[in-house]
Design an enzyme around this catalytic site. Structure first.
Site, PDB file in Angstrom:
ATOM      1  N   GLU A 256       0.885  -1.173   0.000  1.00  0.00           N
ATOM      2  CA  GLU A 256       0.000   0.000   0.000  1.00  0.00           C
ATOM      3  C   GLU A 256       0.912   1.209   0.000  1.00  0.00           C
ATOM      4  O   GLU A 256       1.613   1.458   0.985  1.00  0.00           O
ATOM      5  CB  GLU A 256      -0.882   0.011   1.262  1.00  0.00           C
ATOM      6  CG  GLU A 256      -1.758  -1.216   1.440  1.00  0.00           C
ATOM      7  CD  GLU A 256      -2.956  -1.226   0.499  1.00  0.00           C
ATOM      8  OE1 GLU A 256      -3.245  -0.186  -0.110  1.00  0.00           O
ATOM      9  OE2 GLU A 256      -3.580  -2.292   0.363  1.00  0.00           O
ATOM     10  N   CYS A 295      -2.813   8.727   3.218  1.00  0.00           N
ATOM     11  CA  CYS A 295      -2.615   8.139   1.891  1.00  0.00           C
ATOM     12  C   CYS A 295      -3.823   8.402   1.011  1.00  0.00           C
ATOM     13  O   CYS A 295      -3.711   8.433  -0.210  1.00  0.00           O
ATOM     14  CB  CYS A 295      -2.376   6.646   2.023  1.00  0.00           C
ATOM     15  SG  CYS A 295      -3.646   5.817   2.985  1.00  0.00           S
TER      16      CYS A 295
HETATM   17  P1  NAP Z   1       8.434   4.791   4.617  1.00  0.00           P
HETATM   18  O1  NAP Z   1       9.553   5.700   4.899  1.00  0.00           O
HETATM   19  O2  NAP Z   1       8.456   4.001   3.358  1.00  0.00           O
HETATM   20  O3  NAP Z   1       8.354   3.815   5.885  1.00  0.00           O
HETATM   21  C1  NAP Z   1       7.328   2.865   6.004  1.00  0.00           C
HETATM   22  C2  NAP Z   1       7.776   1.754   6.925  1.00  0.00           C
HETATM   23  O4  NAP Z   1       8.849   1.021   6.304  1.00  0.00           O
HETATM   24  C3  NAP Z   1       8.333   2.227   8.264  1.00  0.00           C
HETATM   25  O5  NAP Z   1       7.914   1.314   9.262  1.00  0.00           O
HETATM   26  C4  NAP Z   1       9.828   2.162   8.057  1.00  0.00           C
HETATM   27  O6  NAP Z   1      10.536   2.006   9.255  1.00  0.00           O
HETATM   28  C5  NAP Z   1       9.925   0.898   7.227  1.00  0.00           C
HETATM   29  N1  NAP Z   1      11.148   0.753   6.470  1.00  0.00           N
HETATM   30  C6  NAP Z   1      11.953   1.707   5.979  1.00  0.00           C
HETATM   31  N2  NAP Z   1      12.968   1.153   5.290  1.00  0.00           N
HETATM   32  C7  NAP Z   1      12.783  -0.195   5.350  1.00  0.00           C
HETATM   33  C8  NAP Z   1      13.494  -1.319   4.834  1.00  0.00           C
HETATM   34  N3  NAP Z   1      14.601  -1.162   4.102  1.00  0.00           N
HETATM   35  N4  NAP Z   1      13.042  -2.558   5.100  1.00  0.00           N
HETATM   36  C9  NAP Z   1      11.917  -2.733   5.835  1.00  0.00           C
HETATM   37  N5  NAP Z   1      11.200  -1.705   6.343  1.00  0.00           N
HETATM   38  C10 NAP Z   1      11.626  -0.456   6.102  1.00  0.00           C
HETATM   39  O7  NAP Z   1       7.024   5.537   4.624  1.00  0.00           O
HETATM   40  P2  NAP Z   1       6.460   6.571   5.715  1.00  0.00           P
HETATM   41  O8  NAP Z   1       7.218   7.836   5.556  1.00  0.00           O
HETATM   42  O9  NAP Z   1       6.378   5.930   7.061  1.00  0.00           O
HETATM   43  O10 NAP Z   1       4.966   6.753   5.225  1.00  0.00           O
HETATM   44  C11 NAP Z   1       4.551   7.733   4.300  1.00  0.00           C
HETATM   45  C12 NAP Z   1       4.157   7.111   3.003  1.00  0.00           C
HETATM   46  O11 NAP Z   1       3.235   6.043   3.241  1.00  0.00           O
HETATM   47  C13 NAP Z   1       3.418   8.064   2.094  1.00  0.00           C
HETATM   48  O12 NAP Z   1       3.980   7.979   0.825  1.00  0.00           O
HETATM   49  C14 NAP Z   1       1.992   7.541   2.075  1.00  0.00           C
HETATM   50  O13 NAP Z   1       1.290   7.764   0.881  1.00  0.00           O
HETATM   51  C15 NAP Z   1       2.178   6.104   2.304  1.00  0.00           C
HETATM   52  N6  NAP Z   1       0.994   5.530   2.920  1.00  0.00           N
HETATM   53  C16 NAP Z   1       0.206   4.714   2.164  1.00  0.00           C
HETATM   54  C17 NAP Z   1      -0.936   4.146   2.715  1.00  0.00           C
HETATM   55  C18 NAP Z   1      -1.803   3.234   1.905  1.00  0.00           C
HETATM   56  O14 NAP Z   1      -2.662   2.586   2.500  1.00  0.00           O
HETATM   57  N7  NAP Z   1      -1.632   3.156   0.604  1.00  0.00           N
HETATM   58  C19 NAP Z   1      -1.287   4.426   4.042  1.00  0.00           C
HETATM   59  C20 NAP Z   1      -0.467   5.276   4.788  1.00  0.00           C
HETATM   60  C21 NAP Z   1       0.676   5.822   4.209  1.00  0.00           C
HETATM   61  P3  NAP Z   1      11.180   3.263  10.025  1.00  0.00           P
HETATM   62  O15 NAP Z   1      10.074   4.187  10.373  1.00  0.00           O
HETATM   63  O16 NAP Z   1      11.815   2.632  11.212  1.00  0.00           O
HETATM   64  O17 NAP Z   1      12.155   3.872   9.059  1.00  0.00           O
END
Ligand code: NAP
Length: 524
Positions: A256, A295
């Site tokens: 997602e 999102c």
């Molecule tokens: P993110 O930076 O991609 O992080 C998401 C999750 O992935 C966090 O728990 C992060 O951990 C973890 N992570 C980071 N690098 C990783 C790796 N190499 N391996 C495994 N896990 C890893 O995203 P975000 O900034 O938290 O969220 C914002 C984004 O989420 C926006 O683009 C938004 O559109 C999207 N979003 C989408 C939905 C949907 O349902 N489509 C819902 C909500 C948000 P850490 O925090 O510890 O780095």
């Protein structure tokens, strides 16, 4: 400083070192710290060998009862959880309720779905049996059974409650144990929810584990019956999908990710009508709720050229009122809080700059420094920003507002000629979105738009004058409705009622004689 712990292998684990400090994004006050947890391979093993068998020993209905109890426990702690979301998430009280009540709603929703499933530990019957070919005595019957692996859940920072609990509810309903990793910056709420759920005593051993801090080598231990459900940015999603071990095991993956959600205002919408007021109300909610960090937030507003001036004026009026009350969300007077972290503020400002090549700024200053209830320059605030493109730029599929998700209180007005064809091509330029909305009373416009837009969208909200009073802003997600979108949005699917269980279940075709199949699946 308070240190919050992971729950792995049946014990709370403080982790090594100091990995991150969790702060209040309005005041930058430090709230808690997390370390780096180890033993992730063992945690997955515990889930598969203890949690899975424990959950599968329960009937579908018993697993539903567990979810019902968890919903009640979280509801009982609602005020405490709201206070945490306000402090660590920068949420207003309303934002916090959106996340926490959403989480409780998914638990209650799947409790009720499972109550309608069999009081057995056996298969879920999937449709009716069919003859293998015309005249054959042999039939095929599809059945669904819980996978034998673990569910690895990786969640985004913006919904620490709904994100974690929403995924957990569906996995437990299906009978699959969970290792859940919340995003670090807002993990305080996820951690407290985990504590409450574990203290309830209703979760069987191994059914739920919490990993705080980095994911470390978690994915290196993925097994062939495991599933990985990720919510977050497209970049991290691509890393997870392409992870060597995930690819090698064919583990099931759900992503997602980002989304450039659009609303389409039909050419029949008149200024001053109830439908026009609904458009304005929804656009302002989507732009400012959770400071635009949703999102499902509306990023692109397609407006017929003739309506542009009226809509712009009406939205600007509302946004200015909210801009005046943007500040520390601990004060209930304030209507919008900060972004969740310094990194989010930095990214949002850079995103606004990227969009500026193809837009003009209608209202809002991304560099504003003074906000209600905090000293100048303190906190990760951005006031609501409305941008506007020309009709020609709106039709340019390469324009940045079709590609760059600014994860903050930002949306762009895109004038168009009012035709379904133009609307469909502008919406499709986002390359796949979670949700879109058509506002129109003209039934033919709505019918044609719903066919033309559907391939680009996971969900399409149809709003008209008739249902304006009952309407809900498009960003609301319900357990009964599928959540996920094609293309850029990750091509995933979550929730969606009973369908949501299927990610965690194996579909098997039972092939045999009619009587034997009927006996096996209990339909004789
Ligand atoms: P993110 O930076 O991609 O992080 C998401 C999750 O992935 C966090 O728990 C992060 O951990 C973890 N992570 C980071 N690098 C990783 C790796 N190499 N391996 C495994 N896990 C890893 O995203 P975000 O900034 O938290 O969220 C914002 C984004 O989420 C926006 O683009 C938004 O559109 C999207 N979003 C989408 C939905 C949907 O349902 N489509 C819902 C909500 C948000 P850490 O925090 O510890 O780095």
């Amino acid at each position: 400083m308070k240190r919050i712990s992971s729950y792995l292998g049946g014990a709370w684990q403080a982790g090594e070192g100091h990995t991150a400090t969790l702060v209040n994004p309005a005041t930058t006050e430090a709230l808690a710290e997390v370390g780096t947890a180890g033993g992730l391979g063992e945690a997955l093993h515990w889930a598969r060998t203890v949690g899975g068998p424990n959950l599968r020993a329960l009937t579908w209905q018993q697993r539903g009862e567990i979810l019902g109890t968890l919903a009640k426990r979280l509801h009982g702690a609602r005020e405490e959880l709201i206070a945490i979301a306000v402090a660590n998430g920068g949420n207003t009280r309303g934002d916090a309720k959106f996340d926490i009540d959403g989480a409780i709603g998914v638990l209650a929703g799947y409790a009720s779905i499972n109550a309608s499933l069999p009081a057995t530990t056996g298969h879920l019957v999937d449709g009716e049996s069919v003859p293998l070919h015309k005249g054959s005595k042999l039939r095929a019957q599809h059945v669904l059974t819980p996978r034998l692996g673990a569910a690895i859940h990786v969640n985004a920072f913006n919904f620490p409650a709904w994100g974690m609990v929403g995924k957990l509810a569906v996995a437990l309903a299906a009978g699959v144990p969970v290792v859940s990793k919340p995003a670090t910056s807002t993990a305080l709420l996820a951690w407290r929810i985990a504590e409450i759920m574990l203290e309830s005593g209703v979760l069987p051993a191994g059914a739920f584990q919490l990993l705080l801090g980095p994911a470390g080598d978690l994915l290196d231990h993925v097994g062939r019956q495991d599933v990985v459900a990720f919510t977050g940015s497209a970049d991290t999603g691509a890393l997870i999908r392409g992870h060597r071990r995930v690819v090698a095991t064919n583990a099931r993956v759900n992503i997602e990710a980002d989304s450039l959600n659009a609303v389409v205002i039909g050419p029949d919408v008149q200024p001053g009508s109830e439908l026009f007021d609904l458009v304005v109300k929804d656009c302002v909610i989507e732009l400012t709720q959770k400071a635009g960090q949703k999102c499902t937030a509306t990023r692109r507003i397609l407006v017929p050229t003739a309506l542009l001036g009226d809509l712009r004026d009406a939205i600007v009026d509302r946004l200015q009122a909210i801009a005046a009350k943007t500040g520390d969300p601990a004060n209930d007077e304030n209507r919008m809080g900060p972004l969740s972290s310094a990194a989010q503020q930095r990214d949002a400002r850079a995103g606004i700059l990227a969009l500026s090549s193809h837009t003009s700024r209608v209202v809002g200053d991304p560099e504003r420094k003074t906000f209600a209830g905090v000293a100048d320059g303190v906190g990760y605030f951005i006031e609501p920003i409305l941008l506007e493109a020309t009709a020609a730029a709106a039709l340019d599929p390469a324009a940045p507002f079709h590609h760059h998700e600014v994860f903050g209180p930002v949306a762009t007005l895109l004038p168009y000629d009012g035709s379904v064809e133009a609307a469909a091509s502008i919406v499709a330029a986002g390359q796949g979105s979670l949700v879109g909305t058509v506002y129109a009373d003209d039934r033919e416009f709505t019918a044609r738009a719903s066919v033309a837009l559907a391939p680009s969208l996971g969900r399409l909200v149809l709003a008209s004058e008739k249902i304006a009073a009952a309407s809900l802003a498009p960003g609301c997600v319900f357990p009964v409705a599928n959540h996920g979108g094609p293309g850029r949005a990750g091509d995933g699917g979550e929730l969606g009622g009973k369908t949501g269980l299927e990610f965690y279940l194996q579909r098997t075709t039972l092939q045999g004689g009619a009587a034997e199949l009927a006996r096996l699946v209990g339909t004789e």
